[in-house]
Structures are given as structure tokens and as C-alpha cells.
Design a protein around this motif. Structure first.
Motif, PDB file in Angstrom:
ATOM      1  N   VAL A 144      33.454  28.406  39.868  1.00 51.61           N
ATOM      2  CA  VAL A 144      33.916  28.470  38.481  1.00 51.61           C
ATOM      3  C   VAL A 144      34.510  29.854  38.237  1.00 51.61           C
ATOM      4  O   VAL A 144      33.850  30.872  38.468  1.00 51.61           O
ATOM      5  N   ASN A 145      35.774  29.877  37.810  1.00 55.46           N
ATOM      6  CA  ASN A 145      36.482  31.137  37.570  1.00 55.46           C
ATOM      7  C   ASN A 145      36.479  32.039  38.795  1.00 55.46           C
ATOM      8  O   ASN A 145      36.376  33.271  38.692  1.00 55.46           O
ATOM      9  N   ASP A 146      36.549  31.400  39.980  1.00 53.40           N
ATOM     10  CA  ASP A 146      36.593  32.120  41.262  1.00 53.40           C
ATOM     11  C   ASP A 146      35.371  32.994  41.489  1.00 53.40           C
ATOM     12  O   ASP A 146      35.422  33.967  42.257  1.00 53.40           O
TER      13      ASP A 146
ATOM     14  N   MET B 222      23.643  33.786  46.903  1.00 49.19           N
ATOM     15  CA  MET B 222      24.460  32.615  46.551  1.00 49.19           C
ATOM     16  C   MET B 222      25.899  32.779  47.016  1.00 49.19           C
ATOM     17  O   MET B 222      26.665  31.844  46.976  1.00 49.19           O
ATOM     18  N   LYS B 223      26.288  33.966  47.501  1.00 47.98           N
ATOM     19  CA  LYS B 223      27.697  34.216  47.757  1.00 47.98           C
ATOM     20  C   LYS B 223      28.251  33.379  48.900  1.00 47.98           C
ATOM     21  O   LYS B 223      29.451  33.165  48.980  1.00 47.98           O
ATOM     22  N   ASN B 224      27.409  32.913  49.823  1.00 43.91           N
ATOM     23  CA  ASN B 224      27.906  32.121  50.945  1.00 43.91           C
ATOM     24  C   ASN B 224      27.740  30.624  50.721  1.00 43.91           C
ATOM     25  O   ASN B 224      27.972  29.832  51.624  1.00 43.91           O
TER      26      ASN B 224
ATOM     27  N   MET C 150      23.757  19.285  35.829  1.00 45.99           N
ATOM     28  CA  MET C 150      24.614  18.964  34.693  1.00 45.99           C
ATOM     29  C   MET C 150      23.959  19.389  33.387  1.00 45.99           C
ATOM     30  O   MET C 150      22.734  19.530  33.292  1.00 45.99           O
ATOM     31  N   SER C 151      24.773  19.597  32.383  1.00 46.50           N
ATOM     32  CA  SER C 151      24.282  19.853  31.036  1.00 46.50           C
ATOM     33  C   SER C 151      23.959  18.534  30.352  1.00 46.50           C
ATOM     34  O   SER C 151      24.611  17.518  30.601  1.00 46.50           O
TER      35      SER C 151
ATOM     36  N   VAL D  68      25.882  22.912  41.372  1.00 46.98           N
ATOM     37  CA  VAL D  68      24.788  23.469  42.178  1.00 46.98           C
ATOM     38  C   VAL D  68      24.102  24.610  41.431  1.00 46.98           C
ATOM     39  O   VAL D  68      22.953  24.498  41.022  1.00 46.98           O
ATOM     40  N   SER D  69      24.819  25.695  41.227  1.00 45.00           N
ATOM     41  CA  SER D  69      24.277  26.821  40.467  1.00 45.00           C
ATOM     42  C   SER D  69      24.846  26.890  39.063  1.00 45.00           C
ATOM     43  O   SER D  69      24.368  27.654  38.225  1.00 45.00           O
ATOM     44  N   PHE D  70      25.878  26.096  38.806  1.00 44.16           N
ATOM     45  CA  PHE D  70      26.516  26.038  37.488  1.00 44.16           C
ATOM     46  C   PHE D  70      26.540  24.580  37.056  1.00 44.16           C
ATOM     47  O   PHE D  70      27.053  23.722  37.780  1.00 44.16           O
ATOM     48  N   PRO D  71      25.993  24.255  35.877  1.00 47.66           N
ATOM     49  CA  PRO D  71      25.924  22.848  35.475  1.00 47.66           C
ATOM     50  C   PRO D  71      27.292  22.244  35.193  1.00 47.66           C
ATOM     51  O   PRO D  71      28.151  22.880  34.579  1.00 47.66           O
TER      52      PRO D  71
END
Length: 488
Positions: free
Chosen positions: A356-358, A1-3, A319-320, A366-369
Motif C-alpha cells: 500500500v503506497n509502496d 515485515m520488509k521482506n 479485512m476491515s 496481510v499486515s494492512f486490512p
């Protein structure tokens, strides 16, 4: 996921601008008479709209172009007196803080990389104390003021962490800091020779909840509190000057505001490679949903709703949704992708697709809602609209109970007609957008701009004239500039 982050650009609203100019035809005037009302001293009480809050800030041009100022100017053609506002004396106003805690000014439309979106104009100024004669003020409107805040002295201070009611926009002109109230100051001005007033409060009692994605239920005013507080506010004005008449406005519908319509539900662009990579990370989650459906823990419909599947092109964002069945006992979060029934708030345009939070592994949407504060679900929209309808019925009932002295100004209907494309002046329309020159909302997507304020003032004039036989001359909205054209 880093790229992944490099594939998710900053989402901004693409605004198509064509033939932007402000050369609108003029509106004819009529010979004025005062009819059965006296406009020699008008007092105004309201929230940010009546104060002239525009573009996310209170600043000079916004104050000058508020409907209250424009209405008072038209009343001068009959017997209207001077109309004094607590001048902010700021060209840019205060929108928020930027890097190094530098105050940022009002929002403007700025074009970058082919798209146009709201952005701070540059350095702004924190609101300072009003240096004029407070006893001579006519406008006691305060941005972000609910009915409850209008009634308590804590709104004026002190400014301490344990005083969440503090409002710097009221503190700057309060007659007695920590003792006076906005309603009390307005009532005192009415008692001192006031002959007419306008009241437009109640929007902030529901809008503050809505703009935060309905994430804080404690700030949505209840029916009982709204009824009692509205009665107290209106009663204070009516009692302050028993002969004074007044015009009372209601609350616009949620779907009119561009703030909830500028970011589309499928605002997330992905290429095929990225979509396939993200989908592989949700394969186990989707498999878990299928197992829970087979167990009868969720329905087929909910399993389909919760399934995460991205594709090449525009996508609904992750999304949540707290309304989903709680599956935490099975290790599954309450998430889904957005769909056409959801309304994203304007701030999501700057947050979607960003880490999120760098953390490059956590990409919002995408990976964070996307958090609850950025989205209104269909059930939340219904809850908010039901509150608006209820509050408007309370306002209408209060006006009817005092029909000899009050008239209802149906701004809700006016803006619904704007949304339907039915409002124009001299053939030039007013639209429910932020796009110049016809867009009627300022760049914050919530508050009307100067040109729309002229239409609102005319709505007040038409209601007043019809009620008391006055002939206050109408404004020419086409003579008032709306939003500035975008800059690079």
C-alpha cells in the motif's frame, strides 16, 4: 515485515480452459406473425446492458450484439423497422487510464505465469460525440444510468467537477446538452411514430452500491425514490405513445454475477515461515481480544471471529469490518480475516498481497486490512439482495397496473436458471461465468456477453409472443460468439 511482499504473489483467478471452441448446433426457426403488437418502430431505454456495454467498455462488437439490436433484427421478420443506435465507432472502447494517462481499452482474458485473468487489451479510445442523426435513434440506453440520472438534464452536462451526474455516454448523443434527459429523448422518439418499447432500468440503482463493496450508502436508491422515479420513467414512455406496447425487464440477483464470485474468500497463499512471522505480529492484538472477552466487552464468538491466525496454504485475508464492536477506546481496530460468508469483488484480484503506497511494511490483506470497497460482508449482501427483491416487486407492480400494454420479462429468473445450469441451446449450456465458450458474462464479470444477450433477447421474444400472440422467431444463441479465448 520488509521482506514479506516477495511471498505474496499477485492474486489472479485461475481459469481452467478445456476444449474451447464455438462450434455449436443451430436452433430451428418458425414462420413469424405479428399477433396483437406492432413492432414497426421500437424504442429502447436502459442502462449498460441495453446499450451493449461489455468487457468494461462500450465498443463496436458489444453494441452490435446487445439484446436490443438482436431483438430488433428478429422483429424485422414480422413488421419491425430500422433500429438505430448511437454508434461508438471504437474497436476497443474505453476501460480506464493506464500509465502516463493513456486510455486503456476493453478487458480481455490474458494468461500469464500459468493463470488467466482480465486485463486491458491495450490502448483504447475515449467516447466521442455521436455524428449521426440523433432524431433517428431508437436506443437511448446509457451505461451506469440510474433512474434518477435518467430524469435529470445534468446527466448530459456540463462536464465540470461540481456536476457528479455528468455521463459522457449520454452527453455524446443527447438531443440538447444540459437541457434534454434520456427519458425525454426516448419519449420524444416514441411520440414520433413509436409503436413498441423496452424498458430495463433499475439495476444500476443497486449495482453501483454493490460493486463498490457497499462502502457508499448514499448511492443506494431508497424504496421511496425508486418507486417515484420508476413511475415517472415508465409513465413518460406510456404517455408518449398511448397505443404503444412495451416489455419491461427486472433486476438480476446479486449471487449470479461473477464479479462477486471469481475471487475466493481464502485467496491469500502463505508458506509456513511467512504465516508464523505474520502471526507473531498479531500476538499482542489477539491477547488483547482475550482480555476484552474476560472483561465482558466482547463475546467468545466475536473474539474468535476477530482473532487473526494465518497458516501455511490458502488463507482468509485481513479485512476491515465496521459491523464489529468498536474497540478503538482499547486501541484495537475493527479487523478480522475473511470467511466463507464474505464476497470479494473482482478488483481485489489485482490488489491483494500488494504493498500500500509502496510501503513494504503494509501488505494488503496481510499486515494492512483490505478496505470495505473490496468486500461484501454477509449483512451487506443481505441488504443488497433485499433491495433487489423490493425493487423487483415495484417493477412487477408497475407492469401489473398496466397489464394491457405491458409484459414483464423475468430476466432475474432466467439468470437464476443459468446459475443452476438449467439454460442451454441445442444442448450447449450457458453458464454464470466468464470462461469461454459457455460463460455468459463478459470479462468484467457484471455485464452479459454477446451470446448471453441472445438468450436474453429470446427471453424477451418468448414473453412478447406469449402476451400478444406474436411469433417472432427465436435467435440461435450458438451463432453469437461469447468471450474471446485467452491470449498470452
Amino acid at each position: 515485515m520488509k521482506n514479506l511482499k516477495k511471498y505474496i504473489p499477485l492474486v489472479a483467478m485461475s481459469i481452467s480452459l478445456a476444449a474451447c471452441n464455438y462450434e455449436f448446433p443451430e436452433t430451428p426457426t418458425v414462420d413469424p406473425t405479428s399477433g396483437g403488437a406492432d413492432f414497426s418502430k421500437m424504442v429502447v431505454l436502459g442502462d449498460g446492458i441495453a446499450a451493449g456495454f461489455m468487457d468494461g467498455a462500450l465498443y463496436n462488437r458489444g453494441q452490435r450484439n446487445s439484446f436490443a439490436v438482436q431483438l430488433a433484427e428478429q422483429m424485422k421478420a414480422i413488421n419491425g423497422g430500422e433500429f438505430n443506435v448511437p454508434d461508438i465507432n471504437s474497436g476497443n472502447g474505453f476501460f480506464g487510464f493506464g500509465p502516463n494517462n493513456i486510455p486503456l481499452g476493453r478487458l480481455i482474458l490474458r494468461t500469464s505465469n500459468g493463470s488467466t485473468a482480465p486485463a486491458p487489451i491495450g490502448q483504447g479510445e475515449l467516447p466521442g460525440p455521436y455524428s449521426g442523426d440523433k432524431a433517428a435513434l431508437n436506443n437511448f440506453s446509457v451505461p451506469n444510468m440510474t433512474l434518477g440520472l435518467a430524469l435529470i438534464p445534468q446527466t448530459g452536462g456540463p462536464d465540470v467537477p461540481q456536476n457528479p451526474a455528468y455521463n459522457p455516454f449520454y452527453a455524446r448523443f443527447a438531443s440538447n446538452l444540459g437541457t434534454s434527459t434520456p427519458v425525454g429523448d426516448a419519449a420524444a422518439a416514441l411520440a414520433n411514430g413509436g409503436t413498441f418499447f423496452t424498458l430495463w432500468l433499475g439495476s444500476s440503482d443497486v449495482l453501483g452500491y454493490a460493486v463498490g463493496g457497499a462502502s457508499n450508502p448514499s448511492i443506494l436508491t431508497s424504496e421511496g425514490d425508486f418507486t417515484g422515479r420508476y413511475s415517472a420513467v415508465l409513465g413518460a414512455l406510456l404517455q408518449a405513445s398511448p397505443e404503444a406496447k412495451g416489455a419491461v425487464a427486472n433486476i438480476p440477483n446479486l449471487n449470479v454475477l461473477p464479479y462477486f464470485n471469481l475471487v475466493p474468500w481464502n485467496a491469500l497463499p502463505l508458506d509456513a515461515q511467512t504465516a508464523a512471522f505474520v502471526n507473531s505480529n498479531f500476538a499482542e492484538y489477539n491477547g488483547g481480544l482475550q482480555q476484552l472477552e474476560a472483561m465482558g466487552a466482547i463475546t467468545a464468538e466475536e473474539r474468535a471471529l476477530r482473532t487473526v491466525e494465518f497458516q501455511a496454504g490458502q488463507n482468509g485475508f485481513l479485512m476491515s469490518d465496521e459491523a464489529l464492536t468498536d474497540l478503538t477506546q482499547f486501541g484495537l481496530p475493527s479487523i478480522r480475516q475473511s470467511n466463507s460468508s464474505d464476497k470479494a469483488t473482482l478488483p481485489l484480484s489485482q490488489a491483494l498481497g500488494q504493498s500500500v503506497n509502496d510501503n513494504p511494511q503494509l501488505i494488503r490483506g496481510v499486515s494492512f486490512p483490505v478496505e470495505d470497497s473490496f468486500v461484501l460482508t454477509s449483512s451487506e449482501q443481505l441488504e443488497i439482495q433485499n433491495s433487489i427483491n423490493l425493487f423487483n416487486s415495484i417493477i412487477e407492480g408497475a407492469v401489473q397496473a398496466n397489464s394491457e400494454r405491458l409484459v414483464l420479462v423475468d430476466v432475474n429468473d432466467l439468470l437464476d436458471r443459468v446459475l443452476a445450469g438449467q439454460v442451454n441451446s441445442g444442448g450447449q449450456s450457458l453458464t454464470a461465468s466468464i470462461i469461454p465458450p459457455n460463460g455468459g458474462f463478459s470479462v468484467d464479470g457484471i455485464h452479459p456477453n454477446g451470446r448471453a444477450h441472445a438468450f436474453v433477447a429470446n427471453e424477451f421474444i418468448n414473453s412478447i409472443n406469449a402476451k400478444w400472440g406474436s411469433t417472432i422467431p427465436l435467435l440461435n444463441p450458438n451463432a453469437v460468439v461469447g468471450n474471446d479465448l485467452p491470449i498470452q
